[in-house]
Design a protein around this motif. Structure first.
Motif, PDB file in Angstrom:
ATOM      1  N   LEU A  44      48.054  43.463  30.744  1.00 52.87           N
ATOM      2  CA  LEU A  44      47.293  44.665  30.422  1.00 52.87           C
ATOM      3  C   LEU A  44      46.183  44.258  29.464  1.00 52.87           C
ATOM      4  O   LEU A  44      46.450  43.729  28.389  1.00 52.87           O
ATOM      5  N   ASN A  45      44.942  44.465  29.884  1.00 52.89           N
ATOM      6  CA  ASN A  45      43.775  44.149  29.061  1.00 52.89           C
ATOM      7  C   ASN A  45      43.002  45.430  28.807  1.00 52.89           C
ATOM      8  O   ASN A  45      42.744  46.198  29.741  1.00 52.89           O
ATOM      9  N   ILE A  46      42.614  45.651  27.542  1.00 57.85           N
ATOM     10  CA  ILE A  46      41.965  46.894  27.152  1.00 57.85           C
ATOM     11  C   ILE A  46      40.732  46.615  26.300  1.00 57.85           C
ATOM     12  O   ILE A  46      40.770  45.767  25.421  1.00 57.85           O
ATOM     13  N   ARG A  79      46.502  42.431  25.758  1.00 55.89           N
ATOM     14  CA  ARG A  79      45.356  42.073  24.925  1.00 55.89           C
ATOM     15  C   ARG A  79      44.407  43.269  24.786  1.00 55.89           C
ATOM     16  O   ARG A  79      44.169  43.979  25.759  1.00 55.89           O
ATOM     17  N   ILE A  80      43.885  43.430  23.568  1.00 59.41           N
ATOM     18  CA  ILE A  80      42.948  44.515  23.285  1.00 59.41           C
ATOM     19  C   ILE A  80      41.755  43.961  22.511  1.00 59.41           C
ATOM     20  O   ILE A  80      41.925  43.193  21.570  1.00 59.41           O
ATOM     21  N   CYS A  98      50.938  42.895  20.871  1.00 58.36           N
ATOM     22  CA  CYS A  98      49.736  42.579  21.628  1.00 58.36           C
ATOM     23  C   CYS A  98      48.739  41.801  20.766  1.00 58.36           C
ATOM     24  O   CYS A  98      48.740  41.903  19.551  1.00 58.36           O
ATOM     25  N   GLU A  99      47.919  41.031  21.456  1.00 60.42           N
ATOM     26  CA  GLU A  99      46.864  40.288  20.776  1.00 60.42           C
ATOM     27  C   GLU A  99      45.659  41.217  20.621  1.00 60.42           C
ATOM     28  O   GLU A  99      45.243  41.854  21.588  1.00 60.42           O
ATOM     29  N   ASP A 114      47.121  44.183  35.536  1.00 61.77           N
ATOM     30  CA  ASP A 114      47.517  43.077  36.419  1.00 61.77           C
ATOM     31  C   ASP A 114      46.367  42.554  37.278  1.00 61.77           C
ATOM     32  O   ASP A 114      46.585  42.094  38.390  1.00 61.77           O
ATOM     33  N   THR A 115      45.159  42.609  36.776  1.00 56.24           N
ATOM     34  CA  THR A 115      43.944  42.224  37.511  1.00 56.24           C
ATOM     35  C   THR A 115      43.931  42.827  38.919  1.00 56.24           C
ATOM     36  O   THR A 115      43.387  42.234  39.846  1.00 56.24           O
ATOM     37  N   LYS A 116      44.502  44.034  39.051  1.00 58.20           N
ATOM     38  CA  LYS A 116      44.527  44.745  40.331  1.00 58.20           C
ATOM     39  C   LYS A 116      43.926  46.136  40.234  1.00 58.20           C
ATOM     40  O   LYS A 116      43.452  46.676  41.216  1.00 58.20           O
TER      41      LYS A 116
END
Length: 160
Positions: A44-46, A79-80, A98-99, A114-116
């Motif tokens: 999960l990227n934000i 990651r955020i 989270c980072e 999930d890069t989807k």
């Protein structure tokens, strides 16, 4: 997006139909946004600008903390990148799994699952809600946004 399309997406694990759409319905907005936070299996990227970060801390803080715990339990890479200010440092210090990285400017709010799946919430001008969401499972758009996130991640400064 209508309810039938939403059900089809959900049944397929958000893979089909291939769709890029803007969601305006207030109930569906909140549902899709919150569901997207708990949906990831791997990553999960934000990206959050200051206005979005303030909205999350004010309105969805407990939900976010639950999502962080769920991510830890599932072993999700979380990651955020945020616009950091003196006002939000206290909350960022409470996030332990989270980072988090900071930057002076976040060009847009987005979430990549999930890069989807790509999700872009748009905050009301008064900062009190999400007015619409751009949602997509288009491979090209998701890859473009993932590249944008990765570039910003590399240049952003770790917060801890």
């Amino acid at each position: 997006m209508d309810l039938i399309t939403y059900r089809k997406l959900k049944e397929s694990g958000y893979k089909k139909p291939n769709l890029t759409t803007v969601i305006h319905d207030p109930e569906m907005i909140l549902g899709m946004y919150l569901e997207s936070l708990s949906l990831p299996e791997n990553e999960l990227n934000i990206l959050w600008n200051q206005q979005m970060f303030d909205f999350i801390v004010t309105n969805l803080r407990e939900t976010f903390i639950r999502i962080e715990k769920l991510s830890r339990t599932k072993g999700i890479k979380f990651r955020i990148v945020v616009e950091l200010s003196e006002d939000n440092k206290w909350f960022l210090k409470s996030i332990t799994y989270c980072e988090v990285r900071q930057t002076d400017a976040v060009p847009e709010n987005l979430q990549l699952i999930d890069t989807k799946i790509y999700l872009q919430p748009v905050i009301e001008p008064d900062g009190n809600g999400i007015s619409k969401i751009l949602w997509s499972n288009s491979v090209d758009l998701v890859n473009q946004k993932q590249n944008q996130f990765d570039k910003l991640w590399k240049t952003a400064t770790p917060t801890q």
